[in-house]
Design a protein around this motif. Sequence first.
Motif, short mmCIF file in Angstrom:
data_model
loop_
_atom_site.label_atom_id
_atom_site.label_comp_id
_atom_site.label_asym_id
_atom_site.label_seq_id
_atom_site.Cartn_x
_atom_site.Cartn_y
_atom_site.Cartn_z
N ASP A 1 2.92 4.40 2.47
CA ASP A 1 1.66 5.17 2.37
C ASP A 1 1.41 5.90 3.69
OD1 ASP A 1 1.25 4.14 -0.18
OD2 ASP A 1 -0.88 3.80 0.12
N GLY B 1 -0.35 12.27 -2.99
CA GLY B 1 -0.01 13.13 -4.14
C GLY B 1 1.38 13.75 -4.03
N HIS C 1 1.90 6.60 -5.38
CA HIS C 1 0.46 6.33 -5.37
C HIS C 1 0.01 5.46 -6.53
CE1 HIS C 1 -0.35 9.24 -8.62
NE2 HIS C 1 0.37 10.13 -7.98
N GLY C 2 -1.25 5.01 -6.47
CA GLY C 2 -1.83 4.21 -7.54
C GLY C 2 -2.49 5.10 -8.59
N THR C 3 -3.49 4.57 -9.26
CA THR C 3 -4.06 5.28 -10.42
C THR C 3 -5.17 6.27 -10.02
OG1 THR C 3 -5.70 3.53 -10.78
CG2 THR C 3 -3.59 3.32 -11.97
N ASP D 1 -10.85 7.09 -8.45
CA ASP D 1 -12.00 7.89 -7.99
C ASP D 1 -11.98 9.32 -8.50
OD1 ASP D 1 -9.70 8.04 -6.37
OD2 ASP D 1 -10.81 8.79 -4.66
N ASP E 1 -6.38 18.16 -3.02
CA ASP E 1 -5.85 17.31 -1.94
C ASP E 1 -4.96 18.11 -0.99
OD1 ASP E 1 -4.13 17.38 -4.36
OD2 ASP E 1 -2.72 16.30 -3.07
P1 ATP Z 1 -2.49 1.03 -5.49
O1 ATP Z 1 -2.96 -0.14 -4.71
O2 ATP Z 1 -2.48 0.85 -6.98
O3 ATP Z 1 -1.22 1.65 -4.95
P2 ATP Z 1 -4.25 2.59 -3.93
O4 ATP Z 1 -5.34 1.68 -3.58
O5 ATP Z 1 -3.16 2.88 -2.94
O6 ATP Z 1 -3.59 2.14 -5.30
P3 ATP Z 1 -4.46 5.21 -4.96
O7 ATP Z 1 -4.71 5.20 -6.40
O8 ATP Z 1 -3.05 5.46 -4.55
O9 ATP Z 1 -4.99 3.90 -4.33
O10 ATP Z 1 -5.43 6.26 -4.29
C1 ATP Z 1 -5.77 6.28 -2.91
C2 ATP Z 1 -6.51 7.58 -2.63
O11 ATP Z 1 -5.59 8.67 -2.72
C3 ATP Z 1 -7.61 7.89 -3.63
O12 ATP Z 1 -8.68 8.54 -2.96
C4 ATP Z 1 -6.96 8.82 -4.62
O13 ATP Z 1 -7.85 9.71 -5.26
C5 ATP Z 1 -5.99 9.59 -3.74
N1 ATP Z 1 -4.80 9.98 -4.52
C6 ATP Z 1 -3.82 9.17 -4.94
N2 ATP Z 1 -2.92 9.84 -5.64
C7 ATP Z 1 -3.34 11.12 -5.69
C8 ATP Z 1 -2.84 12.31 -6.28
N3 ATP Z 1 -1.69 12.31 -6.98
N4 ATP Z 1 -3.54 13.45 -6.16
C9 ATP Z 1 -4.69 13.47 -5.45
N5 ATP Z 1 -5.22 12.38 -4.86
C10 ATP Z 1 -4.55 11.22 -4.97
#
Ligand code: ATP
Length: 349
Positions: free
Chosen positions: A249, A259, A277-279, A282, A331
């Motif tokens: 990350d 992203g 990335h996760g879901t 937000d 983003d």
């Molecule tokens: P996980 O623990 O499941 O990996 P996470 O806690 O790392 O999830 P993410 O879902 O990856 O969280 O999101 C972290 C931040 O990055 C959030 O603000 C999300 O909106 C942003 N983000 C993640 N992926 C994208 C994307 N493809 N496009 C735009 N913003 C993203």
Amino acid sequence: MTASIRVCVIPGDDAAPEAMQASLRVLDCLDLPIEWDCVPPGRDLSELDLAERETLVHKQIDAADTVLFGATNGTTPGARYMRWDKLTFANVRPIQWRPGFHSPLKDPKEIDYVIVRENLEDMYVGVMGEAKDLLNAGLADARSRLPVGAEDGRFAAKIITRPGTEQVARFACELATQRNSKLTVSAKTNMLPATDRWFCEIVREVAQDYAGLECEEFIVDDMAHRLVVRPQDIDVLLLPNLYGDVLSDLGAGTIGGLGLAPSGCFGNEFAYFESAHGTAPDIAGKGIINPTATLLSAEMMLRYLNLNGAADRLNNAIGNVYLSGSVLTPDQGGNAETERFADAIIGAL
Ligand code: ATP
């Protein structure tokens, strides 16, 4: 083109299906010999109980040559099955800056390395409990630095094995050899000799079987610093599971965000592909998720399936859209929705 390959698509939860839907529209334009077998998005699976969801999704995974996976918040099953049942031990996470990526660094030009994260062991073995059970089992001795009040504490076990480490080390050495580069390995070697120093020692042993392969080592906190100030010095970086999760990350952050970061999980007989990335809960339902990480994961999948021509076309189209910079998601400093960004990629194809 006649379909000879079956790919299971798992859109996943929250905003992930929005990225997947846009990506599939792009992939449809590549005239691929692929039959897509789509699992419903998590919101449509939530009527079923977990056992029913697992039966459905595992069946589709088993019937496919590979899987393109969104991300899960736990509603969509499959992640655990593909990882621990199918033993996908190497999580490959390329970190590559490309012109137009919205990097916070002044000079991101030469960032182009691959994190290989051990995917099955370390702090992810799920052995956790009350610290008093450890104490009662006599697992703390005079060298332990037990906190005051340890009887009222919890623990999580970190397990590193020789076969698991050798396996992922060989994978990383092969990759470094293919890329004609060096291997870097990193862990908390100074504080955790039993696990982390041993991990690095085993990796160095394995690297000796690869004539001419340079193997360098850094303590993981120093590594985090280097990935920000001298990322261009890294080419293939092998990490135990937890550090691999965290530092990938961080790496994504240096090129412009989550992203943009794809990944693939490889075992001896199975591989699947998913964004790092996760879901993104937000931004779910807003139609602004950046599908680039999903598209780049699909590119990795096409290479795994030996569809290199299509992978090159997809890669070039993504590169051209970022180079022009006129249609980017928020983003990346733009104002395009996910689907309009996908239209731009399709236009570039
Ligand atoms: P996980 O623990 O499941 O990996 P996470 O806690 O790392 O999830 P993410 O879902 O990856 O969280 O999101 C972290 C931040 O990055 C959030 O603000 C999300 O909106 C942003 N983000 C993640 N992926 C994208 C994307 N493809 N496009 C735009 N913003 C993203």
